[in-house]
Design a protein around this motif. Structure first.
Motif, PDB file in Angstrom:
ATOM      1  N   GLY A   1       0.806  -1.216   0.000  1.00 34.97           N
ATOM      2  CA  GLY A   1       0.000   0.000   0.000  1.00 34.97           C
ATOM      3  C   GLY A   1       0.839   1.265   0.000  1.00 34.97           C
ATOM      4  N   ASP A   2       0.243   2.354   0.434  1.00 31.09           N
ATOM      5  CA  ASP A   2       0.871   3.676   0.421  1.00 31.09           C
ATOM      6  C   ASP A   2       2.137   3.689   1.284  1.00 31.09           C
ATOM      7  OD1 ASP A   2       1.550   6.329   0.464  1.00 31.09           O
ATOM      8  OD2 ASP A   2      -0.440   7.053   1.064  1.00 31.09           O
ATOM      9  N   PRO A   3       3.305   3.994   0.696  1.00 32.57           N
ATOM     10  CA  PRO A   3       4.546   4.042   1.495  1.00 32.57           C
ATOM     11  C   PRO A   3       4.490   5.056   2.626  1.00 32.57           C
ATOM     12  CG  PRO A   3       5.036   4.029  -0.855  1.00 32.57           C
ATOM     13  CD  PRO A   3       3.558   4.230  -0.731  1.00 32.57           C
ATOM     14  N   ASP A   4       3.682   6.107   2.482  1.00 35.55           N
ATOM     15  CA  ASP A   4       3.594   7.126   3.523  1.00 35.55           C
ATOM     16  C   ASP A   4       2.866   6.630   4.776  1.00 35.55           C
ATOM     17  OD1 ASP A   4       4.911   8.937   1.928  1.00 35.55           O
ATOM     18  OD2 ASP A   4       3.083   9.823   1.115  1.00 35.55           O
ATOM     19  N   LEU A   5       2.245   5.468   4.681  1.00 34.00           N
ATOM     20  CA  LEU A   5       1.500   4.926   5.819  1.00 34.00           C
ATOM     21  C   LEU A   5       2.100   3.621   6.319  1.00 34.00           C
ATOM     22  CD1 LEU A   5      -2.149   5.594   4.560  1.00 34.00           C
ATOM     23  CD2 LEU A   5      -0.781   6.980   6.138  1.00 34.00           C
ATOM     24  N   VAL A   6       3.327   3.330   5.939  1.00 34.57           N
ATOM     25  CA  VAL A   6       3.976   2.091   6.358  1.00 34.57           C
ATOM     26  C   VAL A   6       4.040   1.998   7.881  1.00 34.57           C
ATOM     27  CG1 VAL A   6       6.237   0.950   6.510  1.00 34.57           C
ATOM     28  CG2 VAL A   6       5.319   1.598   4.297  1.00 34.57           C
ATOM     29  N   GLN A  52       7.556   5.284  10.968  1.00 33.12           N
ATOM     30  CA  GLN A  52       7.691   5.853   9.627  1.00 33.12           C
ATOM     31  C   GLN A  52       9.032   6.568   9.477  1.00 33.12           C
ATOM     32  OE1 GLN A  52       5.282   5.380   7.343  1.00 33.12           O
ATOM     33  NE2 GLN A  52       6.317   6.476   5.700  1.00 33.12           N
ATOM     34  N   ARG A  90       0.625   1.186   9.373  1.00 31.23           N
ATOM     35  CA  ARG A  90       0.203  -0.184   9.054  1.00 31.23           C
ATOM     36  C   ARG A  90       0.981  -1.213   9.862  1.00 31.23           C
ATOM     37  NH1 ARG A  90       0.305   1.608   3.784  1.00 31.23           N
ATOM     38  NH2 ARG A  90       2.126   0.345   3.295  1.00 31.23           N
TER      39      ARG A  90
END
Length: 203
Positions: free
Chosen positions: A81-86, A189, A89
């Motif tokens: 998914g979105d790398p900015d929300l690693v 992050q 998650r």
């Protein structure tokens, strides 16, 4: 029926013998240094029987650790998914496992690792070979930074597990998961993608 020579019969004792030999080999030689052939020899079975029971060396290691999850499956799912929300998650996924019935095995593993150097070596091999490597395989990181970054992530999550589930420090122990996701996710992050002053001064 003629019994084949050179191996134990296929029964629970055989499986336990393989697991016992595997735990010793992984603790003493590490995941990379331990071989299926060596484990089979110590257990008194043919290597083919080890594969029959457990499949790959990774699967054998997970069984030896009594791991409630298979990192090869769950880590790619958690990181997709979105790398900015690693960061969010990873924390949400981590809490989901530890707050579930499967988390009891994780708590037992962590307590044992703290009290026993032998178990600590096994736990360290689990973190390095099954978790950190798989994170590095999914997340695009510079090779010279990858090990430090994933180690920092591991330190944050291990500390969270110890404080929330083993020591049970309040109010952390009873905080809703989303509160912790919001509080810890940005730190994870930053460990993964952000600047880390003093670690790579020339970057």
């Amino acid at each position: 029926m003629v019994r084949r020579t050179g191996r134990r019969p296929g029964n629970p004792d055989t499986r336990d013998a393989i697991l016992g030999a595997a735990r010793t080999a992984f603790a003493e030689k590490g995941f990379d240094g331990a071989s299926i052939r060596h484990i089979a020899t110590v257990a008194g079975v043919d290597p083919a029987l080890v594969h029959h029971y457990f499949g790959t060396k990774d699967k054998l290691f997970l069984a030896a650790m009594n791991s409630p999850i298979d990192p090869s499956v769950v880590i790619p799912e958690a990181l997709a998914g979105d790398p900015d929300l690693v960061g969010e998650r990873l924390v949400r996924f981590f809490l989901g496992i530890w707050d579930s019935p499967a988390g009891k095995a994780g708590v037992a593993m962590l307590r044992s690792a703290v009290s026993s150097e032998w178990t600590a070596r096994l736990f360290r091999e689990f973190v390095v070979s099954q978790v950190l490597r798989r994170v590095r395989a999914v997340v695009p990181l510079r090779p010279e930074e990858a090990q430090m970054r994933v180690s920092l992530v591991a330190s944050q999550l291990a500390g969270l597990a110890m404080a929330r589930y083993v020591i049970k420090v309040e109010p952390l122990a009873s905080a809703p998961p989303e509160v912790l996701v919001a509080a810890i996710g940005p730190t994870i992050q930053r460990y993964v993608f952000g600047d880390l002053p003093g670690v790579w001064p020339d970057s």
